[in-house]
Design a protein around this motif. Sequence first.
Motif: not given
Length: 242
Positions: A10-17
Motif C-alpha cells: 500500500s503506502d508503507l515501504i517495508v525494508p527487507m533483508f
Amino acid sequence: LHSFPTRRSSDLIVPMFSFPGMDHAGFIRSTRQKSLGKVLKQKDSKLMMSAGDIIYIKPSGRGALIPGRTYLVFNTKTVNQKINDKVFKGIQHIIKAKVKITSTKLNYATGIITANFRPVFQGDMIMQYNKLNPVLRVEDHPDPIDARIICAEDNNLMINDYIIAFINAGRSKVKPGQIYTAMKKNMLEDHNSWTSGGKKKNQMELESIKSGKMIVLRTEDIASTIMIISSKYDINPGDLVN
C-alpha cells in the motif's frame, strides 16, 4: 553478502533483508536432528570431500534417501557454555554441504556433492533439506529481550561484521528478521583499591556500551541463529543482547 531491498505494501515501504547463505546457516537446538544416513567414503577414497565428488552413504533406516532429491550433509557438537551464573547446553548443527542422491542399492546410496560450505568427512550425517526463504522482512525495533551471545558458528573468540553466531533466545522470544543490539559491559576500575586477595581491583559497572547490531536469521526451541550486520567493537560470547 546481503542487502536491504524494500517492498511497497500500500503506502508503507517495508525494508527487507536478503541473505543467500540462509540454507547453510547452522543452528542450535535441544536435541539432535534425525540422521537419514552417514557418509561412508568418497568414490576415489579422498579423505576430504567437496563439490563434484561422488560419495557413498549408509542409510540409517530412519527415512528414505530418494534418487533425484537433494539433502544436507551435517555434523553436530555439544555446546556447554557458561553464561553469567548459568550453563547453557544444546546441540550445535554444522551444515557442510548439499548432496543429490543419484541411486540407491540394498545397503547403500550414491550421491554427488552439489555445493559445499565446509569439508565433508567420513561419518558426517545426512538430513532432510527444507529450503529456507533467503529474504526476511526486517523489524528494526522489536520489544527488548534479555539474551546473551552463546558462541560464534566457527568458534570465533571475537565476533565482528558478517559472522554467524547464536543467542540463548528461541522462537518463543524472537523471530527471523528482528534486529537487536549487542551490549558490552562498561566497568570502571579503581586502581588504588584491591580485594583482600590482592588480585582484583574494585570495579563499578557503568552504562553498557552498544557494540553492534545483529539480525535474527532462524529460530529453534532454545536458541536462534543471528548474523552481525555492523559492529563498533568486538563482540564476545556472554555479551548482552537487547
